[in-house]
Design a protein around this motif. Structure first.
Motif, PDB file in Angstrom:
ATOM      1  N   VAL A  88       0.837  -1.200   0.000  1.00  0.00           N
ATOM      2  CA  VAL A  88       0.000   0.000   0.000  1.00  0.00           C
ATOM      3  C   VAL A  88       0.871   1.250   0.000  1.00  0.00           C
ATOM      4  CG1 VAL A  88      -1.733   1.307   1.312  1.00  0.00           C
ATOM      5  CG2 VAL A  88      -2.005  -1.156   1.029  1.00  0.00           C
ATOM      6  N   MET A  89       1.982   1.206   0.736  1.00  0.00           N
ATOM      7  CA  MET A  89       2.893   2.347   0.750  1.00  0.00           C
ATOM      8  C   MET A  89       3.486   2.581  -0.649  1.00  0.00           C
ATOM      9  SD  MET A  89       6.219   3.260   3.066  1.00  0.00           S
ATOM     10  CE  MET A  89       7.146   1.883   2.458  1.00  0.00           C
ATOM     11  N   LEU A  90       3.891   1.510  -1.320  1.00  0.00           N
ATOM     12  CA  LEU A  90       4.409   1.659  -2.689  1.00  0.00           C
ATOM     13  C   LEU A  90       3.348   2.248  -3.615  1.00  0.00           C
ATOM     14  CD1 LEU A  90       6.501  -1.617  -3.065  1.00  0.00           C
ATOM     15  CD2 LEU A  90       7.362   0.743  -2.850  1.00  0.00           C
ATOM     16  N   CYS A  91       2.126   1.776  -3.459  1.00  0.00           N
ATOM     17  CA  CYS A  91       1.007   2.319  -4.245  1.00  0.00           C
ATOM     18  C   CYS A  91       0.842   3.811  -3.938  1.00  0.00           C
ATOM     19  CB  CYS A  91      -0.269   1.545  -3.921  1.00  0.00           C
ATOM     20  SG  CYS A  91      -1.724   2.154  -4.769  1.00  0.00           S
ATOM     21  N   SER A  92       0.931   4.174  -2.649  1.00  0.00           N
ATOM     22  CA  SER A  92       0.762   5.579  -2.268  1.00  0.00           C
ATOM     23  C   SER A  92       1.880   6.446  -2.850  1.00  0.00           C
ATOM     24  CB  SER A  92       0.684   5.725  -0.744  1.00  0.00           C
ATOM     25  OG  SER A  92       1.932   5.513  -0.142  1.00  0.00           O
ATOM     26  N   ILE A  93       3.090   5.938  -2.868  1.00  0.00           N
ATOM     27  CA  ILE A  93       4.207   6.688  -3.439  1.00  0.00           C
ATOM     28  C   ILE A  93       4.000   6.899  -4.937  1.00  0.00           C
ATOM     29  CG2 ILE A  93       6.674   6.549  -4.009  1.00  0.00           C
ATOM     30  CD1 ILE A  93       7.011   5.162  -1.241  1.00  0.00           C
ATOM     31  N   PHE A  94       3.573   5.832  -5.613  1.00  0.00           N
ATOM     32  CA  PHE A  94       3.297   5.948  -7.051  1.00  0.00           C
ATOM     33  C   PHE A  94       2.204   6.984  -7.312  1.00  0.00           C
ATOM     34  CE2 PHE A  94       0.642   4.634 -10.668  1.00  0.00           C
ATOM     35  CZ  PHE A  94       1.558   4.833 -11.692  1.00  0.00           C
ATOM     36  N   LEU A  95       1.119   6.908  -6.550  1.00  0.00           N
ATOM     37  CA  LEU A  95       0.018   7.859  -6.753  1.00  0.00           C
ATOM     38  C   LEU A  95       0.444   9.286  -6.413  1.00  0.00           C
ATOM     39  CD1 LEU A  95      -3.025   5.793  -5.425  1.00  0.00           C
ATOM     40  CD2 LEU A  95      -2.466   6.359  -7.808  1.00  0.00           C
ATOM     41  N   LEU A  96       1.247   9.462  -5.370  1.00  0.00           N
ATOM     42  CA  LEU A  96       1.758  10.801  -5.064  1.00  0.00           C
ATOM     43  C   LEU A  96       2.574  11.347  -6.229  1.00  0.00           C
ATOM     44  CD1 LEU A  96       2.874  10.715  -1.323  1.00  0.00           C
ATOM     45  CD2 LEU A  96       1.196  12.258  -2.351  1.00  0.00           C
ATOM     46  N   TYR A  97       3.417  10.503  -6.788  1.00  0.00           N
ATOM     47  CA  TYR A  97       4.214  10.914  -7.943  1.00  0.00           C
ATOM     48  C   TYR A  97       3.309  11.345  -9.104  1.00  0.00           C
ATOM     49  CZ  TYR A  97       7.024  10.537 -12.154  1.00  0.00           C
ATOM     50  OH  TYR A  97       7.610  10.786 -13.361  1.00  0.00           O
ATOM     51  N   VAL A  98       2.289  10.535  -9.369  1.00  0.00           N
ATOM     52  CA  VAL A  98       1.355  10.853 -10.461  1.00  0.00           C
ATOM     53  C   VAL A  98       0.660  12.190 -10.199  1.00  0.00           C
ATOM     54  CG1 VAL A  98      -0.815  10.140 -11.576  1.00  0.00           C
ATOM     55  CG2 VAL A  98       1.013   8.470 -11.196  1.00  0.00           C
ATOM     56  N   PHE A  99       0.139  12.367  -8.992  1.00  0.00           N
ATOM     57  CA  PHE A  99      -0.610  13.589  -8.682  1.00  0.00           C
ATOM     58  C   PHE A  99       0.280  14.831  -8.599  1.00  0.00           C
ATOM     59  CE2 PHE A  99      -3.888  10.749  -6.388  1.00  0.00           C
ATOM     60  CZ  PHE A  99      -4.624  10.601  -7.552  1.00  0.00           C
ATOM     61  N   VAL A 100       1.450  14.695  -7.995  1.00  0.00           N
ATOM     62  CA  VAL A 100       2.326  15.862  -7.784  1.00  0.00           C
ATOM     63  C   VAL A 100       3.149  16.162  -9.032  1.00  0.00           C
ATOM     64  CG1 VAL A 100       4.288  16.775  -6.461  1.00  0.00           C
ATOM     65  CG2 VAL A 100       2.454  15.553  -5.268  1.00  0.00           C
ATOM     66  N   ASP A 101       3.934  15.179  -9.487  1.00  0.00           N
ATOM     67  CA  ASP A 101       4.860  15.441 -10.588  1.00  0.00           C
ATOM     68  C   ASP A 101       4.190  15.466 -11.957  1.00  0.00           C
ATOM     69  OD1 ASP A 101       6.931  15.703  -8.824  1.00  0.00           O
ATOM     70  OD2 ASP A 101       7.800  13.744  -9.213  1.00  0.00           O
ATOM     71  N   LEU A 102       3.249  14.573 -12.179  1.00  0.00           N
ATOM     72  CA  LEU A 102       2.589  14.538 -13.484  1.00  0.00           C
ATOM     73  C   LEU A 102       1.346  15.409 -13.531  1.00  0.00           C
ATOM     74  CD1 LEU A 102       2.965  10.724 -14.335  1.00  0.00           C
ATOM     75  CD2 LEU A 102       4.515  12.623 -14.891  1.00  0.00           C
ATOM     76  N   GLY A 103       0.608  15.442 -12.418  1.00  0.00           N
ATOM     77  CA  GLY A 103      -0.649  16.195 -12.381  1.00  0.00           C
ATOM     78  C   GLY A 103      -0.529  17.617 -11.906  1.00  0.00           C
ATOM     79  N   GLY A 104       0.590  17.947 -11.247  1.00  0.00           N
ATOM     80  CA  GLY A 104       0.799  19.310 -10.792  1.00  0.00           C
ATOM     81  C   GLY A 104      -0.048  19.714  -9.583  1.00  0.00           C
ATOM     82  N   LEU A 105      -0.608  18.748  -8.883  1.00  0.00           N
ATOM     83  CA  LEU A 105      -1.422  19.077  -7.714  1.00  0.00           C
ATOM     84  C   LEU A 105      -0.528  19.402  -6.522  1.00  0.00           C
ATOM     85  CD1 LEU A 105      -4.181  16.297  -7.926  1.00  0.00           C
ATOM     86  CD2 LEU A 105      -4.357  18.695  -8.624  1.00  0.00           C
ATOM     87  N   PRO A 106      -1.031  20.211  -5.586  1.00  0.00           N
ATOM     88  CA  PRO A 106      -0.231  20.500  -4.388  1.00  0.00           C
ATOM     89  C   PRO A 106      -0.076  19.246  -3.518  1.00  0.00           C
ATOM     90  CG  PRO A 106      -2.383  21.595  -4.272  1.00  0.00           C
ATOM     91  CD  PRO A 106      -2.296  20.936  -5.613  1.00  0.00           C
ATOM     92  N   TYR A 107       0.986  19.229  -2.697  1.00  0.00           N
ATOM     93  CA  TYR A 107       1.271  18.074  -1.838  1.00  0.00           C
ATOM     94  C   TYR A 107       0.095  17.729  -0.932  1.00  0.00           C
ATOM     95  CZ  TYR A 107       6.177  18.932  -3.049  1.00  0.00           C
ATOM     96  OH  TYR A 107       7.347  19.109  -3.728  1.00  0.00           O
ATOM     97  N   TRP A 108      -0.491  18.748  -0.295  1.00  0.00           N
ATOM     98  CA  TRP A 108      -1.553  18.486   0.682  1.00  0.00           C
ATOM     99  C   TRP A 108      -2.762  17.832   0.035  1.00  0.00           C
ATOM    100  CZ3 TRP A 108      -6.372  20.551   0.194  1.00  0.00           C
ATOM    101  CH2 TRP A 108      -6.508  21.645  -0.666  1.00  0.00           C
ATOM    102  N   LEU A 109      -3.142  18.282  -1.160  1.00  0.00           N
ATOM    103  CA  LEU A 109      -4.298  17.710  -1.844  1.00  0.00           C
ATOM    104  C   LEU A 109      -3.974  16.306  -2.355  1.00  0.00           C
ATOM    105  CD1 LEU A 109      -7.150  17.865  -2.976  1.00  0.00           C
ATOM    106  CD2 LEU A 109      -6.212  19.083  -4.969  1.00  0.00           C
ATOM    107  N   SER A 110      -2.784  16.147  -2.883  1.00  0.00           N
ATOM    108  CA  SER A 110      -2.349  14.832  -3.356  1.00  0.00           C
ATOM    109  C   SER A 110      -2.373  13.822  -2.222  1.00  0.00           C
ATOM    110  CB  SER A 110      -0.949  14.919  -3.953  1.00  0.00           C
ATOM    111  OG  SER A 110      -0.945  15.778  -5.062  1.00  0.00           O
ATOM    112  N   LYS A 111      -1.878  14.229  -1.067  1.00  0.00           N
ATOM    113  CA  LYS A 111      -1.856  13.348   0.107  1.00  0.00           C
ATOM    114  C   LYS A 111      -3.275  12.945   0.501  1.00  0.00           C
ATOM    115  CE  LYS A 111       0.022  11.444   3.802  1.00  0.00           C
ATOM    116  NZ  LYS A 111       0.740  10.182   3.716  1.00  0.00           N
ATOM    117  N   LEU A 112      -4.218  13.849   0.467  1.00  0.00           N
ATOM    118  CA  LEU A 112      -5.612  13.530   0.803  1.00  0.00           C
ATOM    119  C   LEU A 112      -6.220  12.557  -0.212  1.00  0.00           C
ATOM    120  CD1 LEU A 112      -6.982  16.998   1.980  1.00  0.00           C
ATOM    121  CD2 LEU A 112      -6.380  15.018   3.389  1.00  0.00           C
TER     122      LEU A 112
END
Length: 140
Positions: A88-112
């Protein structure tokens, strides 16, 4: 409501209540590390790990207690819990990367957003694999 659906609902509510405590620790540690200048991937690993031990202890004792009463099951459950949470942690890291680096979303929103996904993955894995009830073996 049928007993099995009621029981599942009670477990899900308990899991999420405990999860709120773990999520608060996770989120606070994550934000503190980001504020301190730690890279968000490293911050995610540290913050996710911060709530994991409490999650295991509380869910084993409260949410899935019926499946935890059998002697000698703690090590096997702890091992499965560690594997589930690593995945699940690996999945969360991948999704954070997608949302932050590829999607340009802020960290706080990506984390939620990531947290919403990981809650479902974690509950399903905990219920069906980590704390599953062992069926009695019928001699042949």
């Amino acid at each position: 409501m049928p007993e099995n659906k009621r029981s599942l609902l009670v477990q899900f509510v308990a899991f999420n209540f405990i999860g709120l405590m773990n999520t608060a620790v996770d989120y606070i540690v994550f934000q503190a590390l980001i504020w301190a200048g730690v890279h968000y991937i490293v911050a995610q690993v540290i913050s996710y790990a911060a709530g994991t031990v409490n999650s295991f202890v509380m869910n084993r004792a409260v949410t899935f207690k019926h499946a935890s009463r059998q002697a000698g099951r703690t090590r096997a459950q702890a091992a499965r819990f560690a594997v589930l949470n690593a995945g699940v942690m690996l999945c969360s890291i991948f999704l954070l990367y997608v949302f932050v680096d590829l999607g340009g979303l802020p960290y706080w929103l990506s984390k939620l957003l990531v947290t919403a996904v990981t809650v479902v993955l974690n509950f399903t894995g905990s219920k069906r694999w980590v704390f599953r009830e062992e069926r009695a073996q019928v001699p042949r």
